[in-house]
Design an enzyme around this catalytic site. Structure first.
Site, PDB file in Angstrom:
ATOM      1  CB  CYS A   2      39.819  61.691  36.481  1.00  0.00           C
ATOM      2  SG  CYS A   2      40.936  60.529  35.707  1.00  0.00           S
ATOM      3  NE  ARG A  27      33.730  61.152  38.536  1.00  0.00           N
ATOM      4  CZ  ARG A  27      32.890  61.166  37.524  1.00  0.00           C
ATOM      5  NH1 ARG A  27      31.604  61.257  37.751  1.00  0.00           N
ATOM      6  NH2 ARG A  27      33.331  61.096  36.286  1.00  0.00           N
ATOM      7  CD1 TRP A  75      39.838  54.539  35.314  1.00  0.00           C
ATOM      8  CD2 TRP A  75      39.091  53.789  37.269  1.00  0.00           C
ATOM      9  NE1 TRP A  75      39.380  53.256  35.130  1.00  0.00           N
ATOM     10  CE2 TRP A  75      38.923  52.777  36.305  1.00  0.00           C
ATOM     11  CE3 TRP A  75      38.689  53.547  38.591  1.00  0.00           C
ATOM     12  CZ2 TRP A  75      38.356  51.536  36.606  1.00  0.00           C
ATOM     13  CZ3 TRP A  75      38.127  52.305  38.874  1.00  0.00           C
ATOM     14  CH2 TRP A  75      37.968  51.324  37.895  1.00  0.00           C
ATOM     15  CG  ASN A  99      38.583  65.065  35.549  1.00  0.00           C
ATOM     16  OD1 ASN A  99      39.596  64.653  36.094  1.00  0.00           O
ATOM     17  ND2 ASN A  99      37.422  65.193  36.165  1.00  0.00           N
ATOM     18  N   GLY A 100      39.689  64.132  31.390  1.00  0.00           N
ATOM     19  CA  GLY A 100      39.412  64.063  29.950  1.00  0.00           C
ATOM     20  C   GLY A 100      40.563  63.430  29.202  1.00  0.00           C
ATOM     21  CD  GLU A 466      25.157  41.436  28.904  1.00  0.00           C
ATOM     22  OE1 GLU A 466      25.414  40.291  29.277  1.00  0.00           O
ATOM     23  OE2 GLU A 466      25.179  42.416  29.673  1.00  0.00           O
ATOM     24  CE  LYS A 470      23.128  43.415  32.407  1.00  0.00           C
ATOM     25  NZ  LYS A 470      24.389  42.892  32.052  1.00  0.00           N
ATOM     26  CD  GLU A 473      22.716  40.672  35.837  1.00  0.00           C
ATOM     27  OE1 GLU A 473      22.840  41.487  34.894  1.00  0.00           O
ATOM     28  OE2 GLU A 473      23.643  40.391  36.606  1.00  0.00           O
ATOM     29  CG  HIS A 489      16.464  22.923  16.073  1.00  0.00           C
ATOM     30  ND1 HIS A 489      16.291  21.903  15.160  1.00  0.00           N
ATOM     31  CD2 HIS A 489      17.097  23.913  15.417  1.00  0.00           C
ATOM     32  CE1 HIS A 489      16.822  22.270  13.999  1.00  0.00           C
ATOM     33  NE2 HIS A 489      17.313  23.487  14.128  1.00  0.00           N
ATOM     34  CE  LYS A 585      29.771  46.174  38.880  1.00  0.00           C
ATOM     35  NZ  LYS A 585      29.013  45.975  37.640  1.00  0.00           N
TER      36      LYS A 585
HETATM   37  O1  M6R Z   1      33.722  41.077  37.222  1.00  0.00           O
HETATM   38  P1  M6R Z   1      33.412  40.046  36.165  1.00  0.00           P
HETATM   39  O2  M6R Z   1      33.259  40.647  34.818  1.00  0.00           O
HETATM   40  O3  M6R Z   1      34.395  38.925  36.159  1.00  0.00           O
HETATM   41  O4  M6R Z   1      32.018  39.462  36.605  1.00  0.00           O
HETATM   42  C1  M6R Z   1      31.425  38.400  35.920  1.00  0.00           C
HETATM   43  C2  M6R Z   1      29.963  38.295  36.236  1.00  0.00           C
HETATM   44  O5  M6R Z   1      29.767  38.036  37.599  1.00  0.00           O
HETATM   45  C3  M6R Z   1      29.206  39.575  35.865  1.00  0.00           C
HETATM   46  O6  M6R Z   1      29.393  39.890  34.521  1.00  0.00           O
HETATM   47  C4  M6R Z   1      27.692  39.418  36.132  1.00  0.00           C
HETATM   48  O7  M6R Z   1      27.169  38.497  35.241  1.00  0.00           O
HETATM   49  C5  M6R Z   1      26.993  40.766  36.045  1.00  0.00           C
HETATM   50  N1  M6R Z   1      26.083  40.895  37.129  1.00  0.00           N
HETATM   51  C6  M6R Z   1      26.251  40.976  34.786  1.00  0.00           C
HETATM   52  O8  M6R Z   1      25.452  42.090  34.761  1.00  0.00           O
END
Ligand code: M6R
Length: 590
Positions: A2, A27, A75, A99-100, A466, A470, A473, A489, A585
């Site tokens: 928000c 935002r 939001w 907000n909050g 994960e 990160k 990426e 293994h 994204k």
């Molecule tokens: O919007 P989603 O969570 O469905 O997206 C899935 C993946 O494309 C997303 O998590 C992607 O792996 C990100 N870039 C991870 O940082």
């Protein structure tokens, strides 16, 4: 998330408010509205969707001269993104934007309902304005003070009432709010962006500040005493302001995790239980097992969920990658609950998998961050993660909130009560400046080499996946996540000093086993960074987390560290942290 804007002046107030809201669009929001107080009348407009919808609705509304206005982008977190739930909220003769989170809004609402006061919206915000009028006898400022004294939680509030035609009330606790001024205008905003270029000086309000502006004179109270105003010069860089002082959106989003997790929990947990007002308990009746389907980071959250659901609810849980599931001719049984996880709600592979499950007659549940997205519209039921808009392509706060929703679900299905631990997570995710400094320094040692292994066991295995995702990426360095016990293994063949291992060592889960796996790598001379509350001698670097008594608290603390490490390495390599090469994204194609 928000946003708030306020304006007092005579320079086209409608335009000032709409311009301010536009600056907050970054935002994310799903509805918007404003109220203007002029000559004792309040004029209000609200609209679902974009600010252009609001502007269109108010296109014939013209107002000249001196006036007071409050505006908001919402939001949806509590209550759907409808016009009724959009701000401002009203009582008989007053309007408020907020907000909050008002944590005790339900008890206030019940008290007021018993007095015959009716509510229109599903929001916590409406209780503020109704409570204000409930307290209002003669003195509006007294009523405002009484109101904020009763609120628990976080708020930034602007309130107008016809009873005080020249006054705007304000209060701040835990949610940002600033006052800015020009020669003859006063502005409020929840961040710098709306006032840059319009105002010259600013006061960033502190928690507990409240007051009112009457006839353009600002009365600011701190510790119940009126204080002198101390203005500072407003910075003039808009892009910087949108990042709220952080270097990248990803950094802002990592820091935000602590507060968005509180939003995820809002109304869903207390000491006694877990509540999903979006779902009736009988929705889960007849379910024998669960399939979770997702992509990327959301898939990793799903994997964490499978450990938690199997452990806490003893329900067999299978996790599938969207793009694989679609083409494997899966066996779909009607007594399987099909859960899809997606930040965007638009990922093509996840959406197609959901269609298949739904067409086969399975009950479907979406765990998603974006209300009204394709996945939310299609699934039978949805649990929103409430992370707010995530701009960094590398997902951080979305992951944190997905895992939280899955943990709540695991305990809900298993009638488990880990609530006092769950409620500590937000604190654990608060980024500590010293720790961030240490990670910044450490990152310079990890810029070359021929790759990274992230290792962990149990829920720390998907966290290792994960962490590796990160890093790759945004740093473009090769990184893999592995179950710690799997190294011997095959992958251990790669171990040498130029192979960096990031070891996630839990004190509470399989400590000795994981420690042995780390030692196996250490004796092959791999360079090892251990993240743990327990220091072990055989590793090169060590990041200490708090010694807690639950593995999920360790999980969240390690999560923040792996995110910061990836970001700091990427920054040192000169990469674009928020928009890494080759990535989008929202992946709406196969
Ligand atoms: O919007 P989603 O969570 O469905 O997206 C899935 C993946 O494309 C997303 O998590 C992607 O792996 C990100 N870039 C991870 O940082």
């Amino acid at each position: 998330m928000c946003g708030i804007v306020g304006y007092i002046g005579n320079n086209n107030i409608k335009k000032q408010l709409l311009d301010g809201l536009k600056e907050l669009e970054y935002r994310g929001y799903d509805s918007a509205g404003f109220s203007i107080l002029k000559d004792g009348e309040i004029y209000s407009y609200k609209a679902v969707g974009k600010i252009t919808n609001l502007a269109q609705k108010a296109k014939d509304f013209e107002i000249d001269g001196e006036a007071l206005g409050i505006a908001h982008t919402r939001w949806a977190t509590h209550g759907k993104p409808t016009e009724i739930n959009a701000h401002p909220h009203f009582a008989e003769f007053s309007a408020v934007v907020h907000n909050g989170i008002i944590e005790n809004y339900q008890s206030i609402k019940q008290k007021l309902q018993k007095e015959g006061i009716e509510f229109l919206s599903q929001t916590d915000t409406e209780t503020i304005v109704k409570l204000f009028e409930y307290h209002l006898k003669n003195d509006s400022f007294e009523a405002f003070k009484q109101t904020i004294n009763e609120l628990h939680g976080a708020y930034a509030i602007l309130l107008l009432t016809k009873k005080e035609p020249d006054t705007m009330f304000f209060a701040k606790m835990g949610s940002p709010l600033l006052i800015a001024k020009n020669d003859d205008e006063i502005f409020f905003a929840s961040s710098d962006a709306p006032v840059i270029g319009k105002a010259k000086e600013v006061i960033y309000l502190e928690d507990g500040d409240y007051g009112y502006i009457k006839d353009k004179k600002i009365h600011l109270f701190r510790d119940n005493k009126e204080i002198n105003l101390s203005w500072t010069t407003l910075p003039q860089n808009k892009e910087f302001a949108k990042k709220e002082g952080f270097r990248f959106f990803m950094e802002k989003e990592i820091y935000e995790q602590s507060s968005v997790l509180q939003e995820t929990l809002m109304g869903r947990i207390d000491e006694n239980g877990i509540y999903f007002e979006e779902i009736d308990k009988d929705f889960f009746e007849g379910i024998r097992d669960i399939t979770i389907c997702a992509c990327g980071t959301s898939y990793h959250a799903g994997m964490v969920g499978s450990y938690l659901i199997q452990r806490n609810a003893r329900i067999k849980t299978n996790v599938e990658i969207g793009s694989e599931f679609r083409y494997k001719n899966p066996i779909l049984n009607k007594d399987t609950l099909f859960i899809v996880i997606s930040q965007s709600g638009e990922t093509a592979d996840t959406l197609e998998a959901l269609k298949m499950a739904k067409n086969a007659g399975l009950k479907t549940l979406a765990i998603c961050n974006v209300d009204n997205s394709s996945i939310v519209r299609l699934a039978n039921k949805t649990l929103l993660t409430r992370a707010g808009i995530e701009k960094g392509v590398a997902s951080t706060k979305a992951f944190a909130t997905q895992v939280m929703v899955l943990w709540l679900l695991a305990n809900y299905l298993g009638n488990k009560n880990e609530n006092n631990i769950i409620m500590q997570v937000s604190k654990v995710c608060k980024v500590n400046d010293k720790l961030h400094e240490k990670i910044k320094r450490l990152s310079k040692r990890y810029l070359h080499g021929h790759g990274f292994f992230f290792i962990g066991r149990d829920v720390f295995y998907p966290l290792a996946l994960e962490g590796a995702l990160k890093l790759k990426e945004i740093s473009y360095l090769h990184a893999e996540g592995y179950p710690a016990g799997e190294m011997k293994h095959g992958p251990i063949a790669l171990a040498d000093p130029e192979l960096y291992t990031i070891a996630l060592l839990s004190k509470n889960l399989l400590f000795e086993k994981t420690k042995s796996n780390i030692e196996e790598l250490s004796s092959r001379d791999s360079t090892i960074l251990t993240i743990s509350s327990q220091e072990i001698e055989t590793t090169d670097d060590f990041i200490k987390i708090n010694s807690t008594n639950h593995y999920m608290l360790e999980f969240y603390e390690m999560m923040v560290i792996t995110q910061l490490l990836a970001m700091e390495i990427s920054i040192r390599l000169g990469n674009d942290v928020d928009m890494p090469r080759n990535l989008a994204k929202s992946v709406t194609v196969e």
